[in-house]
Design an enzyme around this catalytic site. Sequence first.
Site, short mmCIF file in Angstrom:
data_model
loop_
_atom_site.label_atom_id
_atom_site.label_comp_id
_atom_site.label_asym_id
_atom_site.label_seq_id
_atom_site.Cartn_x
_atom_site.Cartn_y
_atom_site.Cartn_z
N LYS A 175 0.71 -1.03 -0.04
CA LYS A 175 0.13 0.11 -0.03
C LYS A 175 0.71 1.31 -0.56
CE LYS A 175 -4.03 -1.22 2.24
NZ LYS A 175 -4.57 -3.32 1.63
N GLU A 177 -3.34 6.95 7.24
CA GLU A 177 -3.85 8.43 6.61
C GLU A 177 -4.79 8.91 7.41
OE1 GLU A 177 -4.53 5.84 3.07
OE2 GLU A 177 -6.23 4.38 3.14
N ASN A 224 -15.17 -2.84 8.21
CA ASN A 224 -13.75 -2.63 6.71
C ASN A 224 -14.22 -3.70 6.11
OD1 ASN A 224 -12.84 0.36 8.00
ND2 ASN A 224 -11.40 -0.78 9.20
N GLU A 232 -9.67 0.42 -6.05
CA GLU A 232 -10.83 0.96 -4.82
C GLU A 232 -10.49 2.20 -4.47
OE1 GLU A 232 -11.18 -1.69 -1.62
OE2 GLU A 232 -11.37 -3.31 -2.30
N GLU A 265 -6.55 2.13 -2.77
CA GLU A 265 -5.75 0.56 -3.32
C GLU A 265 -5.86 0.35 -4.83
OE1 GLU A 265 -5.96 -2.28 0.19
OE2 GLU A 265 -8.56 -2.39 -0.20
N ASN A 306 -5.96 -4.41 -5.84
CA ASN A 306 -6.15 -5.59 -5.24
C ASN A 306 -5.64 -6.17 -6.59
OD1 ASN A 306 -6.36 -5.44 -2.66
ND2 ASN A 306 -8.74 -4.23 -2.95
N PHE A 329 -22.75 -6.97 14.37
CA PHE A 329 -22.81 -6.72 13.58
C PHE A 329 -22.05 -8.55 12.54
CE2 PHE A 329 -23.46 -2.15 13.87
CZ PHE A 329 -24.86 -1.78 13.72
#
Length: 612
Positions: A77, A161, A201, A241, A254, A256, A314
């Site tokens: 990354k 970030e 996430n 993304e 990023e 992938n 969740f």
Amino acid sequence: VHVKMADEAVCVGPAPTSKSYLNMDAIMEVIKKTRAQAVSLNESICCSFISSLSLKALEGVTFIGPDTHAIQAMGDKIESKLLAKNAKVNTIPGFDGVVKDADEAVRIAREIGYPVMIKASAGGGGKGMRIAWDDEETREGFRFSSQEAASSFGDDRLLIEKFIDNPRHIEIQVCIIIVLADKHGNALWLNERECSIQRRNQKVVEEAPSTFLDPETRRAMGEQAVALAKAVKYSSAGTVEFLVDSSKNFYFLEMNTRLQVEHPVTECITGLDLVQEMIRVAKGYPLRHKQADIPINGWAVECRVYAEDPYKSFGLPSIGKLSQYQEPLHVPSVRVDSGIQQGSDISIYYDPMISKLITYGSNRAEALKRMEEALDNYVIRGVAHNISLLREVIIHPRFVQGDISTKFLPEVYPDGFKGHKLTDLERRELLATAASLYVAEQLRSQRFLGTPRIPIAKSKRSSWELSVRLGDGIYPVAVSKDGSSFSVEVDGMKLNVTSEWNLASPLLSVTIDGTQRTIQRLSRNASGDTSIQFLGTVYKLQILTKVAAELSKYMPQKAAEDTSSILRSPMPGAVVAVSVKPGDMVSEGQEICVIEAMKMQNSMIAAKTGKV
């Protein structure tokens, strides 16, 4: 399932990934043993490992995927962000180097300004990611993210970030063709996927196209995605993304270097088979399509069906054996991509995903309606699952209107997910259905192979007075039989309930006053307790005759166990750290231990002040 489908299968090691899928020597040995011409690896393998494997690949073996340098560049990354900047791609403000320790993490976070996102440089799939709103959360986030990154990817490097508040998670599927042999250099962008419904996430619901993007923003994002791919000489299918804010400003997140879980929705609206395209590219063929050939036909929605308890954060993982499993493939325009079957085990070693459930329609409303029907017709027994959460999300007014962001779940359910909240009409429908099921079963128990058990016994009963407990309420219900239908009186209102009453089937189609519902009865016992899945949520009821209900007061309920002094892990997993010892005094909220489950680390805290 994939092993059974294969013509030839070789075991690469035991369940822990470090001893199997991340064991480079074992993978190489399989390639030699099978004399494979090409190799495609599971997407859960970290990019750094794929890079090393490509470098060591045997002569004459083709890797189905991008070239080594692209994997190395985009799998990191930190490096990928620098490359994106050089390719004039919009990037998120942040620190472009490796964060050394927790103290440096705090210093960098203060310079960037809270909130910040701490993430693993080699990460993906939500692993090794934490949002921090202050110094304390930054220190804790650094600790857990680095440990998760080391465990999942073999690389504990982190970057920090700026966290874009209230973002939408939009992805562009990129199919770049630069064939290694003759370098054709063709590149396409295949529209976007909306992936904003997330927990921890990790994506839960995806769709294509996005309700948010206009053609100009879509084109700009696509062109930047292609520019980035060309900058690293990318070949094969990949995913860039972006985060998009409410003003439609977008930032590179990023890239992938593999197919992602939600690629079926892109296939549905474009008509392209992305796996076939990857294999063609690996073989050396040029792309068969131009950018102008890529359409947006209809709408596709994907729900990730997990073995998770949605009522805990969740979705906390659940393990067990799938005692019954039936996919809703009889519903039109439904696709199910799964790797399990009835009898499969859901273990602690991998992500708890059961399947990807995809529906397609000519428009979004049609795709969502089919998804609702598919979720109602999905049979999963033996493990907890998130069908109830998925169904509630897709019918929620905010989701239906397209008013979504990555904060959707905590905003809509600030006190946690509680299941479907029944309206008065839905409550009456459930009570009437449960009472009808009870009577249908009573009638069935009087017959043997279609004839009465005792022919001389006269059983002309046609009405029943019942007492049904649902939640904290007890409701008198009167049922009368009329052919294959039941007339049920609830709250002074009569409902007509019709069904084939096939009590052996896991699915039961019931029509209540003209409204069709698909329900599942999950359990029942001699005490009248029954569990029914209705509108996606499982409801526990107790159905008794009027006489039995009057006598039940003489049957006291067993007192619930006091667990306030016990810390029980809410999920199965491995204890990776214990922060206390016997005799220690702890405060409410203090960390007791850390549990690692399905590659995620979870801090277990004390529920009250006391002595260990």
